[in-house]
Design an enzyme around this catalytic site. Structure first.
Site, PDB file in Angstrom:
ATOM      1  N   GLN A 274       3.740  -6.348  -6.398  1.00  0.00           N
ATOM      2  CA  GLN A 274       2.395  -6.058  -6.881  1.00  0.00           C
ATOM      3  C   GLN A 274       2.471  -4.708  -7.607  1.00  0.00           C
ATOM      4  O   GLN A 274       2.479  -3.662  -6.971  1.00  0.00           O
ATOM      5  CB  GLN A 274       1.421  -5.989  -5.693  1.00  0.00           C
ATOM      6  CG  GLN A 274      -0.033  -5.845  -6.108  1.00  0.00           C
ATOM      7  CD  GLN A 274      -0.946  -5.484  -4.927  1.00  0.00           C
ATOM      8  OE1 GLN A 274      -0.482  -5.103  -3.856  1.00  0.00           O
ATOM      9  NE2 GLN A 274      -2.246  -5.587  -5.138  1.00  0.00           N
TER      10      GLN A 274
ATOM     11  N   ARG B 130      -1.945   8.253   3.995  1.00  0.00           N
ATOM     12  CA  ARG B 130      -2.418   9.030   5.160  1.00  0.00           C
ATOM     13  C   ARG B 130      -1.300   9.397   6.131  1.00  0.00           C
ATOM     14  O   ARG B 130      -1.478  10.226   7.015  1.00  0.00           O
ATOM     15  CB  ARG B 130      -3.539   8.247   5.875  1.00  0.00           C
ATOM     16  CG  ARG B 130      -4.850   8.289   5.126  1.00  0.00           C
ATOM     17  CD  ARG B 130      -5.862   7.296   5.677  1.00  0.00           C
ATOM     18  NE  ARG B 130      -5.605   5.936   5.201  1.00  0.00           N
ATOM     19  CZ  ARG B 130      -6.319   4.870   5.571  1.00  0.00           C
ATOM     20  NH1 ARG B 130      -7.311   5.001   6.430  1.00  0.00           N
ATOM     21  NH2 ARG B 130      -6.029   3.677   5.080  1.00  0.00           N
TER      22      ARG B 130
ATOM     23  N   GLY C 103       0.814  -1.233   0.000  1.00  0.00           N
ATOM     24  CA  GLY C 103       0.000   0.000   0.000  1.00  0.00           C
ATOM     25  C   GLY C 103       0.835   1.265   0.000  1.00  0.00           C
ATOM     26  O   GLY C 103       2.022   1.253   0.328  1.00  0.00           O
TER      27      GLY C 103
ATOM     28  N   ASN D  51      41.902  20.022  20.142  1.00  0.00           N
ATOM     29  CA  ASN D  51      42.276  18.899  19.263  1.00  0.00           C
ATOM     30  C   ASN D  51      42.249  19.249  17.789  1.00  0.00           C
ATOM     31  O   ASN D  51      42.685  18.472  16.951  1.00  0.00           O
ATOM     32  CB  ASN D  51      41.346  17.699  19.515  1.00  0.00           C
ATOM     33  CG  ASN D  51      39.886  18.041  19.243  1.00  0.00           C
ATOM     34  OD1 ASN D  51      39.474  19.191  19.388  1.00  0.00           O
ATOM     35  ND2 ASN D  51      39.125  17.052  18.865  1.00  0.00           N
TER      36      ASN D  51
ATOM     37  N   GLY E 282      -6.009  -3.724  -4.596  1.00  0.00           N
ATOM     38  CA  GLY E 282      -6.722  -4.200  -3.416  1.00  0.00           C
ATOM     39  C   GLY E 282      -6.073  -5.415  -2.772  1.00  0.00           C
ATOM     40  O   GLY E 282      -5.209  -6.072  -3.357  1.00  0.00           O
TER      41      GLY E 282
ATOM     42  N   LYS F 155       5.244   3.979   4.720  1.00  0.00           N
ATOM     43  CA  LYS F 155       4.582   3.765   6.022  1.00  0.00           C
ATOM     44  C   LYS F 155       5.264   2.692   6.866  1.00  0.00           C
ATOM     45  O   LYS F 155       5.558   2.918   8.044  1.00  0.00           O
ATOM     46  CB  LYS F 155       3.115   3.398   5.801  1.00  0.00           C
ATOM     47  CG  LYS F 155       2.395   2.990   7.074  1.00  0.00           C
ATOM     48  CD  LYS F 155       0.897   2.970   6.923  1.00  0.00           C
ATOM     49  CE  LYS F 155       0.389   1.694   6.310  1.00  0.00           C
ATOM     50  NZ  LYS F 155      -1.100   1.675   6.289  1.00  0.00           N
TER      51      LYS F 155
ATOM     52  N   ASN G 106      -2.408   3.772  10.110  1.00  0.00           N
ATOM     53  CA  ASN G 106      -2.655   4.432   8.824  1.00  0.00           C
ATOM     54  C   ASN G 106      -2.193   5.883   8.822  1.00  0.00           C
ATOM     55  O   ASN G 106      -1.878   6.438   7.783  1.00  0.00           O
ATOM     56  CB  ASN G 106      -4.139   4.360   8.456  1.00  0.00           C
ATOM     57  CG  ASN G 106      -4.593   2.918   8.255  1.00  0.00           C
ATOM     58  OD1 ASN G 106      -3.977   2.175   7.493  1.00  0.00           O
ATOM     59  ND2 ASN G 106      -5.620   2.507   8.964  1.00  0.00           N
TER      60      ASN G 106
HETATM   61  C1  UD1 Z   1      -8.295  -3.890   5.442  1.00  0.00           C
HETATM   62  C2  UD1 Z   1      -9.506  -4.820   5.354  1.00  0.00           C
HETATM   63  C3  UD1 Z   1     -10.464  -4.475   6.489  1.00  0.00           C
HETATM   64  C4  UD1 Z   1      -9.754  -4.597   7.814  1.00  0.00           C
HETATM   65  C5  UD1 Z   1      -8.460  -3.772   7.846  1.00  0.00           C
HETATM   66  C6  UD1 Z   1      -7.668  -4.117   9.089  1.00  0.00           C
HETATM   67  C7  UD1 Z   1      -9.853  -5.342   3.000  1.00  0.00           C
HETATM   68  C8  UD1 Z   1     -10.660  -5.075   1.797  1.00  0.00           C
HETATM   69  N1  UD1 Z   1     -10.151  -4.641   4.095  1.00  0.00           N
HETATM   70  O1  UD1 Z   1      -8.748  -2.562   5.263  1.00  0.00           O
HETATM   71  O2  UD1 Z   1     -11.578  -5.352   6.466  1.00  0.00           O
HETATM   72  O3  UD1 Z   1     -10.618  -4.181   8.866  1.00  0.00           O
HETATM   73  O4  UD1 Z   1      -7.631  -4.064   6.702  1.00  0.00           O
HETATM   74  O5  UD1 Z   1      -6.557  -3.287   9.237  1.00  0.00           O
HETATM   75  O6  UD1 Z   1      -8.972  -6.184   2.973  1.00  0.00           O
HETATM   76  N2  UD1 Z   1      -2.258  -3.805   0.453  1.00  0.00           N
HETATM   77  C9  UD1 Z   1      -1.517  -4.352  -0.559  1.00  0.00           C
HETATM   78  N3  UD1 Z   1      -1.945  -4.211  -1.842  1.00  0.00           N
HETATM   79  C10 UD1 Z   1      -3.109  -3.571  -2.146  1.00  0.00           C
HETATM   80  C11 UD1 Z   1      -3.860  -3.009  -1.095  1.00  0.00           C
HETATM   81  C12 UD1 Z   1      -3.410  -3.157   0.202  1.00  0.00           C
HETATM   82  O7  UD1 Z   1      -0.464  -4.950  -0.328  1.00  0.00           O
HETATM   83  O8  UD1 Z   1      -3.441  -3.485  -3.328  1.00  0.00           O
HETATM   84  C13 UD1 Z   1      -1.762  -3.958   1.837  1.00  0.00           C
HETATM   85  C14 UD1 Z   1      -1.503  -2.632   2.525  1.00  0.00           C
HETATM   86  O9  UD1 Z   1      -0.172  -2.234   2.362  1.00  0.00           O
HETATM   87  C15 UD1 Z   1      -1.815  -2.970   3.984  1.00  0.00           C
HETATM   88  C16 UD1 Z   1      -2.844  -4.088   3.894  1.00  0.00           C
HETATM   89  O10 UD1 Z   1      -2.774  -4.604   2.586  1.00  0.00           O
HETATM   90  O11 UD1 Z   1      -0.677  -3.452   4.666  1.00  0.00           O
HETATM   91  C17 UD1 Z   1      -4.245  -3.596   4.173  1.00  0.00           C
HETATM   92  O12 UD1 Z   1      -4.558  -2.598   3.212  1.00  0.00           O
HETATM   93  P1  UD1 Z   1      -5.303  -1.261   3.627  1.00  0.00           P
HETATM   94  O13 UD1 Z   1      -5.505  -0.444   2.412  1.00  0.00           O
HETATM   95  O14 UD1 Z   1      -4.627  -0.634   4.791  1.00  0.00           O
HETATM   96  O15 UD1 Z   1      -6.713  -1.889   4.044  1.00  0.00           O
HETATM   97  P2  UD1 Z   1      -7.746  -1.284   5.053  1.00  0.00           P
HETATM   98  O16 UD1 Z   1      -8.529  -0.230   4.389  1.00  0.00           O
HETATM   99  O17 UD1 Z   1      -7.062  -0.948   6.312  1.00  0.00           O
HETATM  100 CA    CA Z   2      -4.840  -0.639   7.090  1.00  0.00          CA
END
Ligand code: UD1
Ligand code: CA
Length: 497
Positions: A95, A35, A31, A407, A100, A42, A249
């Protein structure tokens, strides 16, 4: 009788023996971390002296997964470089576009032939402990689940995916905040983003994911309903301590997690016999070692490879970065970096010990003293207001107040060598390179540019001359002149009695 496995609602509290092997672990860390509003990715922000991702990887590594994969994307180069240093066996999965969490898992599984169980967690939840993950694995395997989701009850669940259960307590689906109607937003049980899956079932299910949601992404969370529909067994398992599953976040969550980690580290030290006067203002890196009966006073920061001996006294307001402090030493209101402080030595208040300082046993670096790249022998003292740079000082030597080791000639640094039992007079300038023999003295106020042999007195200042009657002649009418006159002085420059 025991409950049917699918209805196990929360982790058991007994210790896990980690009997079940974990074939694969995948940490999602691709990700953007937008934020955080930071140039630093991050997961490379620090908590208790370790990056967020380092905390996650070290806990997951304790489960000894056969394969550990980290999905990287945003700031891929710096994240990979860092992880290679802390965990050389990690496999990186790139990725390229962040479509997602479901997409991240598709990519991570693409070439994976292994069967068995996979743990999936996020790279931004640094407080998760391996003990909790091990209990989670126990419950998952004992219940013979196809998928288990670790959940938590949050006082404020805003932003997280909500867990939808039926009356039998079985999980039906996970609904993301942005897709949730108001009545779902009322649910306070959330998805922590930690899952265990049967790898084959997960592979089949992620291949079917669709992005028909408010974010237009492939949600990993959607596989739950699909696995159930395909006859798999799914369970939501509530963790015992929601604070472990807090995700980071933004910077306020970073500070919140850092405070929890600080309390956890301080608690461990206190249980091990370290006296911490104010745990809320004492910050100790995860890597620091402290022997029992040491005392840490408020507002201190112990960092890096710092090691503190027993009965040592640290603080208040002291920073130690990579410092070894011997037993019964004291370091008060001071800042020390990359140095060694011997047993029974004392530092401060208000001293600055820089890299390469080696303060011997029972030695003293007193108030307002700066030292760098110097060895101070056993029992030697630098009690007041001095600068010591590039010096080697023997044992039992005393450095008078306001001495400066000169020194630096403006271009290069030079060394000063001082023997045992030397007495350097106050306000001596030791112009390096220079060497002072054992038992030698310097006269206060001397500018020493030449070596002094053992036992000699180095006197290097102009001889004093008194100009009699000067104040009465040149400053007549002042209070000084009045009191001087009363004390018997006269205007004459002749020597009186
Ligand atoms: C996600 C969950 C949510 C949960 C929360 C807990 C989903 C759809 N939602 O939301 O249900 O309550 O985590 O913290 O899974 N990432 C990738 N590739 C991507 C997108 C994200 O590697 O394409 C990684 C991010 O770096 C992060 C993790 O996946 O470490 C979670 O992604 P993030 O966007 O933070 O999800 P949340 O909105 O927090
Ligand atoms: Ca998260």
């Amino acid at each position: 009788m025991a409950e049917p496995p699918a209805r196990i609602r929360s982790l058991n509290r007994r210790e896990s023996n980690l009997a079940k092997t974990l074939e694969v672990a995948i940490v999602l860390a691709a990700g953007e971390g937008t934020r955080m509003k930071s140039e630093t990715p991050k997961v490379l922000h620090f908590i208790s002296g370790k990056t967020i991702i380092d905390h996650v990887i070290s806990q997951v590594s304790k489960l000894s997964p056969g394969t550990l994969r980290v999905v990287v994307g945003a700031a891929r180069d710096s994240v990979e470089e860092h992880i290679k240093q802390i965990a050389p066996t990690v496999e990186f999965i790139f990725q390229a576009e962040r479509n997602g969490t479901g997409h991240a898992v598709q990519v991570a599984l693409a070439d994976l032939k292994i069967k068995g169980t996979v743990l999936i967690c996020a790279g931004d939840t640094p407080l998760l402990r391996s003990e909790t993950l091990a209990q989670f694995i126990d419950v998952h395997s004992e219940s013979k689940n196809t998928v288990s989701v670790l959940t938590a009850q949050f006082p404020d669940p805003t932003g997280y995916g909500r867990i939808l259960r039926n009356e039998a307590d079985e999980i039906l689906a996970i609904i993301e905040e942005l897709d949730a109607p108001d009545e779902i937003k009322m649910i306070d049980e959330i998805n922590t983003g930690v899952y265990l899956f049967d790898i084959d079932a997960l592979r089949t299910s992620v291949a079917k994911l669709k992005s028909d949601n408010s974010q237009g992404e492939l949600y990993l969370t959607d596989v739950i309903a699909d696995i159930k529909a395909s006859g798999g067994r799914a369970a939501a398992i509530l963790s015992n301590d929601y604070s472990e599953t807090l995700g980071i976040n933004d910077r306020s969550q970073l500070a919140e997690c850092a405070a929890i980690m600080r309390d956890r580290i301080n608690y461990e030290h206190m249980i091990n016999g370290v006296e911490i006067i104010d745990p809320t203002t004492t910050w100790i890196d995860a890597s620091v070692e402290i022997d029992s009966d040491a005392t840490i006073f408020p507002e201190s920061w112990l960092a890096g490879t710092t090691k503190i001996g027993s009965k040592a006294i640290i603080g208040p307001r002291t920073t130690l970065m990579n410092v070894k402090v011997g037993s019964s030493a004291s370091v008060i209101e001071s800042n020390c970096v990359d140095c060694t402080i011997g047993a029974g030595a004392s530092v401060g208040p208000y001293s600055y010990l820089r890299a390469g300082t080696n303060l011997g046993e029972g030695a003293k670096a007193g108030a307002f003293v700066e030292i760098k790249n110097s060895t101070i022998g056993e029992g030697s003292k630098i009690p007041h207001l001095s600068y010591v740079g590039d010096a080697e000082i023997g044992s039992g030597t005393n450095i008078g107040a306001a001495t400066v080791f000169v020194n630096y000639d403006g271009v290069e640094k030079h060394k000063t060598k001082i023997g045992d039992e030397v007495r350097i007079g106050s306000d001596t300038m030791l112009v390096a390179p220079v060497s002072i023999g054992d038992g030698a003295y310097t006269a206060a106020g001397s500018v020493i540019t030449d070596d002094i042999p053992a036992g000699a007195m180095g006197f290097a200042r102009s001889k004093q001359r008194n100009i009699l009657g000067w104040v009465l002649r040149k400053r007549s009418g002042t209070k000084s002149a009045q009191v001087a006159k009363a004390a018997g002085a006269n205007e004459s420059s002749e020597q009186g009695s």
